[in-house]
Scaffold this active site. Structure first.
Site, PDB file in Angstrom:
ATOM      1  N   LYS A   9       0.876  -1.169   0.000  1.00 17.00           N
ATOM      2  CA  LYS A   9       0.000   0.000   0.000  1.00 17.00           C
ATOM      3  C   LYS A   9       0.915   1.221   0.000  1.00 17.00           C
ATOM      4  O   LYS A   9       1.926   1.238   0.714  1.00 17.00           O
ATOM      5  CB  LYS A   9      -0.864  -0.015   1.276  1.00 17.00           C
ATOM      6  CG  LYS A   9      -1.900   1.078   1.315  1.00 17.00           C
ATOM      7  CD  LYS A   9      -3.145   0.673   0.526  1.00 17.00           C
ATOM      8  CE  LYS A   9      -4.070   1.857   0.374  1.00 17.00           C
ATOM      9  NZ  LYS A   9      -3.974   2.403  -1.008  1.00 17.00           N
ATOM     10  N   HIS A  20      10.892   9.607   6.904  1.00 16.79           N
ATOM     11  CA  HIS A  20      11.883   8.531   6.997  1.00 16.79           C
ATOM     12  C   HIS A  20      12.526   8.684   8.361  1.00 16.79           C
ATOM     13  O   HIS A  20      13.309   9.622   8.576  1.00 16.79           O
ATOM     14  CB  HIS A  20      12.914   8.700   5.877  1.00 16.79           C
ATOM     15  CG  HIS A  20      14.100   7.797   6.021  1.00 16.79           C
ATOM     16  ND1 HIS A  20      14.622   7.097   4.947  1.00 16.79           N
ATOM     17  CD2 HIS A  20      14.874   7.467   7.080  1.00 16.79           C
ATOM     18  CE1 HIS A  20      15.662   6.394   5.364  1.00 16.79           C
ATOM     19  NE2 HIS A  20      15.839   6.591   6.649  1.00 16.79           N
ATOM     20  N   LYS A  24      20.283  11.598   1.101  1.00 14.15           N
ATOM     21  CA  LYS A  24      20.014  12.404   2.285  1.00 14.15           C
ATOM     22  C   LYS A  24      20.834  13.690   2.231  1.00 14.15           C
ATOM     23  O   LYS A  24      21.999  13.667   1.857  1.00 14.15           O
ATOM     24  CB  LYS A  24      20.348  11.597   3.549  1.00 14.15           C
ATOM     25  CG  LYS A  24      19.461  10.356   3.717  1.00 14.15           C
ATOM     26  CD  LYS A  24      19.982   9.410   4.786  1.00 14.15           C
ATOM     27  CE  LYS A  24      19.083   8.180   4.883  1.00 14.15           C
ATOM     28  NZ  LYS A  24      19.678   7.111   5.730  1.00 14.15           N
ATOM     29  N   GLU A  29      15.186   1.104   9.367  1.00 15.67           N
ATOM     30  CA  GLU A  29      14.520   2.249   8.750  1.00 15.67           C
ATOM     31  C   GLU A  29      13.006   2.035   8.780  1.00 15.67           C
ATOM     32  O   GLU A  29      12.533   0.938   8.465  1.00 15.67           O
ATOM     33  CB  GLU A  29      14.942   2.401   7.285  1.00 15.67           C
ATOM     34  CG  GLU A  29      16.361   2.817   7.062  1.00 15.67           C
ATOM     35  CD  GLU A  29      16.638   3.071   5.580  1.00 15.67           C
ATOM     36  OE1 GLU A  29      15.817   2.676   4.740  1.00 15.67           O
ATOM     37  OE2 GLU A  29      17.690   3.668   5.285  1.00 15.67           O
ATOM     38  N   ASN A  67      19.594  -1.658   7.460  1.00 12.85           N
ATOM     39  CA  ASN A  67      20.959  -1.437   6.951  1.00 12.85           C
ATOM     40  C   ASN A  67      21.965  -2.080   7.891  1.00 12.85           C
ATOM     41  O   ASN A  67      21.928  -1.841   9.095  1.00 12.85           O
ATOM     42  CB  ASN A  67      21.245   0.061   6.827  1.00 12.85           C
ATOM     43  CG  ASN A  67      20.266   0.740   5.883  1.00 12.85           C
ATOM     44  OD1 ASN A  67      19.842   0.135   4.896  1.00 12.85           O
ATOM     45  ND2 ASN A  67      19.892   1.960   6.191  1.00 12.85           N
ATOM     46  N   ARG A 122      25.204  -1.711   8.280  1.00 17.14           N
ATOM     47  CA  ARG A 122      26.484  -0.984   8.245  1.00 17.14           C
ATOM     48  C   ARG A 122      26.374   0.232   9.152  1.00 17.14           C
ATOM     49  O   ARG A 122      25.251   0.596   9.554  1.00 17.14           O
ATOM     50  CB  ARG A 122      26.760  -0.518   6.809  1.00 17.14           C
ATOM     51  CG  ARG A 122      25.750   0.521   6.362  1.00 17.14           C
ATOM     52  CD  ARG A 122      25.970   1.063   4.960  1.00 17.14           C
ATOM     53  NE  ARG A 122      25.093   2.193   4.703  1.00 17.14           N
ATOM     54  CZ  ARG A 122      23.836   2.081   4.272  1.00 17.14           C
ATOM     55  NH1 ARG A 122      23.311   0.900   4.048  1.00 17.14           N
ATOM     56  NH2 ARG A 122      23.087   3.159   4.092  1.00 17.14           N
ATOM     57  N   ARG A 134      25.090  17.647   5.316  1.00 21.30           N
ATOM     58  CA  ARG A 134      26.104  17.015   4.464  1.00 21.30           C
ATOM     59  C   ARG A 134      26.617  18.071   3.481  1.00 21.30           C
ATOM     60  O   ARG A 134      25.838  18.574   2.648  1.00 21.30           O
ATOM     61  CB  ARG A 134      25.500  15.841   3.682  1.00 21.30           C
ATOM     62  CG  ARG A 134      25.001  14.723   4.588  1.00 21.30           C
ATOM     63  CD  ARG A 134      24.600  13.531   3.753  1.00 21.30           C
ATOM     64  NE  ARG A 134      23.957  12.481   4.556  1.00 21.30           N
ATOM     65  CZ  ARG A 134      23.889  11.209   4.159  1.00 21.30           C
ATOM     66  NH1 ARG A 134      24.388  10.855   2.971  1.00 21.30           N
ATOM     67  NH2 ARG A 134      23.309  10.295   4.919  1.00 21.30           N
TER      68      ARG A 134
HETATM   69  C1  MV4 Z   1       7.666   3.605   0.302  1.00 21.38           C
HETATM   70  C2  MV4 Z   1       7.075   4.896   0.162  1.00 21.38           C
HETATM   71  C3  MV4 Z   1       5.686   4.988   0.279  1.00 21.38           C
HETATM   72  N1  MV4 Z   1       4.935   3.883   0.476  1.00 21.38           N
HETATM   73  N2  MV4 Z   1       6.880   2.531   0.497  1.00 21.38           N
HETATM   74  C4  MV4 Z   1      12.154   4.981  -0.745  1.00 21.38           C
HETATM   75  C5  MV4 Z   1      13.399   4.175  -0.733  1.00 21.38           C
HETATM   76  C6  MV4 Z   1      13.124   2.990   0.068  1.00 21.38           C
HETATM   77  N3  MV4 Z   1      13.772   3.144   1.354  1.00 21.38           N
HETATM   78  C7  MV4 Z   1      11.640   2.911   0.248  1.00 21.38           C
HETATM   79  N4  MV4 Z   1      11.134   4.219  -0.100  1.00 21.38           N
HETATM   80  C8  MV4 Z   1       9.812   4.482  -0.020  1.00 21.38           C
HETATM   81  N5  MV4 Z   1       9.003   3.444   0.215  1.00 21.38           N
HETATM   82  C9  MV4 Z   1       5.548   2.676   0.575  1.00 21.38           C
HETATM   83  N6  MV4 Z   1       4.763   1.568   0.772  1.00 21.38           N
HETATM   84  C10 MV4 Z   1       7.904   6.003  -0.061  1.00 21.38           C
HETATM   85  C11 MV4 Z   1       9.260   5.781  -0.175  1.00 21.38           C
HETATM   86  C12 MV4 Z   1      10.076   6.969  -0.474  1.00 21.38           C
HETATM   87  C13 MV4 Z   1      10.985   7.450   0.447  1.00 21.38           C
HETATM   88  C14 MV4 Z   1      11.150   6.818   1.664  1.00 21.38           C
HETATM   89  C15 MV4 Z   1      12.072   7.340   2.558  1.00 21.38           C
HETATM   90  C16 MV4 Z   1      12.818   8.472   2.244  1.00 21.38           C
HETATM   91  C17 MV4 Z   1      12.644   9.089   1.037  1.00 21.38           C
HETATM   92  C18 MV4 Z   1      11.728   8.598   0.113  1.00 21.38           C
HETATM   93  C19 MV4 Z   1      11.575   9.208  -1.122  1.00 21.38           C
HETATM   94  C20 MV4 Z   1      10.681   8.688  -2.009  1.00 21.38           C
HETATM   95  C21 MV4 Z   1       9.936   7.556  -1.701  1.00 21.38           C
END
Ligand code: MV4
Length: 445
Positions: free
Chosen positions: A201, A208, A237, A275, A290, A292, A336
């Protein structure tokens, strides 16, 4: 305890590891490419071995040369830092076969957490909240369509071999599902040699927020609270902070417990990061693990007064942790500093630093390997420094960051300093009112 550690990395993180090794009385071996012969990690290590020419594939990713350097210098452990081989299962395995302690995760752990559908299924078994979606890999587009209908759009298609946003597609309506399916699988096949896809979904406008954990060889783990990493551009980031402005004591308690539950369920050893995606109702969902140390680890160190590299080394040497969890006593922000031009799409700006002055004073930490006269090679990633400010409150930490950014002199190249300075004046940032969508609307003045 190890007598000599080889640092299989470069730049600020290599220096960071050398510093802690020296404080622990552990000898250090630096490895470097011909482009890094004049780098500070070469200068400050006890020994240094050239492992090849500039391209990473011929040097920092060349496992045989790194193992050879460890053998000839008689290093008993290798610290991989982040990036490069830090999450390479084959390298972890080769270290083990050569009786060299890899200060990171085992090959099995890297494989299990590196396969995103497997990691998610494992977390679900452990009782960690996960995003509703498919049970593992989707067998066909028909199955994907069926699950999407059941869940309702929008949905997120994800590559199991992906991560960090690669091989991921948001799908808002049924007619877009098949094209997204085809292109995501093709991209994943090309990038990772694996086109396994799963579906979730879509969580709209998530934050994040990640939890730092440390696990020891007895299977016990602890957490060191959260880092908010929502300000990202194209999954890179830009700045991180702790505590998260979106956090509540209850949410921190719940997320911390989940992260420890996850780590203990998989018997995670070493420093790791769980995360999470957090939605606007403060529901949190496992995203990735992660295996690391992360770039942004210093803000955690600053607010809980804990040396994460030291703990990584101690755990790798078989020393147990107490199990105590850590909660922020202060507020810390990391910016950064990249050799990129924020006025021109953050395009890379390598070259020679003709003049450098680093900010300082109470609550200011700069983790960097650059110096006046240093030539930034074009071969590696563009981050040249991390500016960290820590204070009693978020407002004071922001204030200190503004002052430190104004004091940071880097001439000869363009950097992202002007971006960070404008960010610190941005009303939504100051209000702590930002999600992963924040950078989509950000414009430099
Ligand atoms: C998602 C999401 C929305 N809904 N999953 C981005 C990389 C990976 N870590 C997973 N990510 C995401 N997964 C669902 N079900 C939105 C993202 C996402 C995102 C997540 C964290 C930090 C930045 C992001 C940028 C775009 C999309």
């Amino acid at each position: 305890m190890f007598k000599k550690i080889l640092i299989a990395n470069r730049g600020e993180i290599a220096l960071r590891i050398i510093r802690t090794c020296k404080e622990m009385g552990i000898k250090t071996v630096a490895v470097y490419s011909t482009a890094d012969a004049e780098s500070l990690h070469v200068r400050f290590a006890d020994e240094a071995v050239c492992i090849g020419p500039a391209p990473s594939s011929d040097s920092y990713l060349k496992m045989s040369n790194i193992i050879a350097a460890a053998e000839i210098t008689n290093a008993d452990a290798i610290h991989p830092g982040y990036g490069f081989l830090s999450e390479n299962a084959k390298f972890s395995q080769i270290c083990e076969e050569h009786d060299i302690k890899f200060i990171g995760a085992s090959a099995d752990m890297i494989n299990r957490m590196g396969d995103k559908a497997t990691a998610k299924a494992t977390m679900k078994e452990a009782g960690v909240p996960t995003v509703p979606g498919s049970e593992g890999i989707l067998e066909s587009i028909e199955e994907a369509a069926k699950i999407a209908e059941e869940m309702g759009y929008p949905v997120m298609l994800k590559a199991t071999a992906g991560g960090g946003g690669r091989g991921m597609r948001a799908v808002w309506n049924p007619e877009d599902l098949e094209p997204a399916w085809d292109s995501a699988r093709a991209e994943s096949k090309a990038a990772f040699g694996n086109d396994g896809m799963y579906m979730e979904k879509l969580i709209e406008e998530p934050r994040h927020i990640e939890i730092q954990i440390v696990g020891d060889q007895t299977g016990r783990a602890c957490h060191l609270s959260e880092r908010d990493c929502s300000v990202q551009r194209r999954h890179q980031k830009l700045t991180e902070e702790t505590p998260s402005p979106f956090m509540t004591d209850e949410l921190r308690e719940a997320m911390g417990k989940s992260a420890v539950l996850a780590a203990e369920y998989i018997k995670y050893e070493g420093a790791g990061t769980v995360e999470f995606l957090v939605d606007k109702h403060r529901n949190f969902y496992f995203m990735e693990m992660n295996t690391r140390i992360q770039v942004e680890h210093p803000i955690t160190e600053e607010v809980v007064n804990y040396d994460l590299i030291r703990e990584q080394i101690k755990v790798a040497a078989g020393i147990s942790i107490s199990g105590k969890n850590y909660f922020p006593e202060l507020h810390s922000i990391e910016c950064r500093i990249n050799a990129e031009d924020p006025y021109h799409g953050f395009r890379p700006s390598p070259g020679k630093i003709t003049n450098l002055h680093l900010p300082g004073g109470h609550g200011v930490r700069v983790d960097t390997h650059v110096y006046s006269g240093y030539v930034i090679p074009p071969n590696y990633d563009s981050m040249i420094a991390k500016l960290i400010t820590t204070a009693q409150s978020r407002e004071e930490a922001i204030n200190k960051m503004k002052r430190a950014l104004d004091e940071f002199i880097i001439e000869g190249i363009k950097t992202s300093i002007p971006f960070h300075r404008q960010l610190m004046d941005h009303p939504d940032y100051i209000a702590g009112n930002y999600t992963t969508k924040f950078m989509e609307d950000f414009e430099m003045e």
